[in-house]
Write a protein that holds these residues in place. Structure first.
Motif, short mmCIF file in Angstrom:
data_model
loop_
_atom_site.label_atom_id
_atom_site.label_comp_id
_atom_site.label_asym_id
_atom_site.label_seq_id
_atom_site.Cartn_x
_atom_site.Cartn_y
_atom_site.Cartn_z
N GLU A 92 -28.75 28.61 -88.68
CA GLU A 92 -27.91 27.04 -88.82
C GLU A 92 -26.47 27.31 -88.35
O GLU A 92 -25.74 26.61 -87.72
CB GLU A 92 -28.08 26.34 -90.04
N LYS A 93 -25.79 28.36 -88.85
CA LYS A 93 -24.35 28.81 -88.97
C LYS A 93 -23.97 28.93 -87.38
O LYS A 93 -23.04 28.62 -86.74
CB LYS A 93 -23.87 29.66 -89.78
N ILE A 94 -24.94 29.88 -86.87
CA ILE A 94 -25.10 30.19 -85.59
C ILE A 94 -24.88 28.97 -84.56
O ILE A 94 -24.12 28.80 -83.45
CB ILE A 94 -26.11 31.46 -85.13
N ILE A 100 -19.93 24.38 -81.46
CA ILE A 100 -18.29 24.32 -81.41
C ILE A 100 -18.09 24.83 -80.27
O ILE A 100 -16.88 24.22 -79.34
CB ILE A 100 -17.69 25.12 -82.47
N ILE A 101 -18.29 26.07 -79.95
CA ILE A 101 -17.87 26.79 -78.51
C ILE A 101 -18.05 25.88 -77.32
O ILE A 101 -17.26 25.66 -76.38
CB ILE A 101 -18.48 28.13 -78.46
N LEU A 102 -19.38 25.48 -77.31
CA LEU A 102 -19.77 24.87 -76.14
C LEU A 102 -19.19 23.45 -75.98
O LEU A 102 -18.99 23.09 -74.81
CB LEU A 102 -21.24 24.73 -75.92
N ASN A 103 -18.98 22.65 -76.98
CA ASN A 103 -18.51 21.47 -76.87
C ASN A 103 -16.85 21.12 -77.03
O ASN A 103 -16.67 20.22 -77.25
CB ASN A 103 -19.24 20.30 -77.82
#
Length: 110
Positions: A92-94, A100-103
């Motif tokens: 879930e953390k991953i 966050i990175i992609l959006n």
């Protein structure tokens, strides 16, 4: 395949999902002593039992047998290997980090 390394992986996977040697032994229909011997690398595991262990741990057989994740043929295999080793909480953390990175989520105060 190094029996000690395989035994270590089996122990790590068992502990990752929070099962006892007794529970694993019952699942694959062997004695607790057998599981202990396998985890210490003192006994080989049969292919039939290896298949059952992989099913129990929700991992692929090759992830148990592979010498190291760096030997994976490509990034996708390495990611799959690491994903299978992560707990559900870590998965879930991953996913949150990837989102966050992609959006491009902004940090507070940015």
């Amino acid at each position: 395949m190094d029996r000690k390394l395989l035994g270590k992986r089996i122990r790590e996977e068992r502990m990752r999902i929070g099962l006892t040697q007794e529970q694993i032994a019952e699942y694959i229909d062997v004695s607790t002593t057998y599981i202990g011997l396998v985890e210490r690398g003192e006994r080989s595991v049969t292919l039939e039992k290896l298949v059952l262990l992989a099913e129990c741990f929700h991992v692929t057989i090759d992830s148990l047998l592979r010498d190291a994740p760096r030997e994976a043929a490509g990034r996708e295999e390495q990611l799959r290997y690491l994903w299978n080793r992560a707990s559900l909480e870590d998965q879930e953390k991953i996913l949150s980090i990837i989102d966050i990175i992609l959006n491009g989520a902004r940090r507070p105060g940015s």
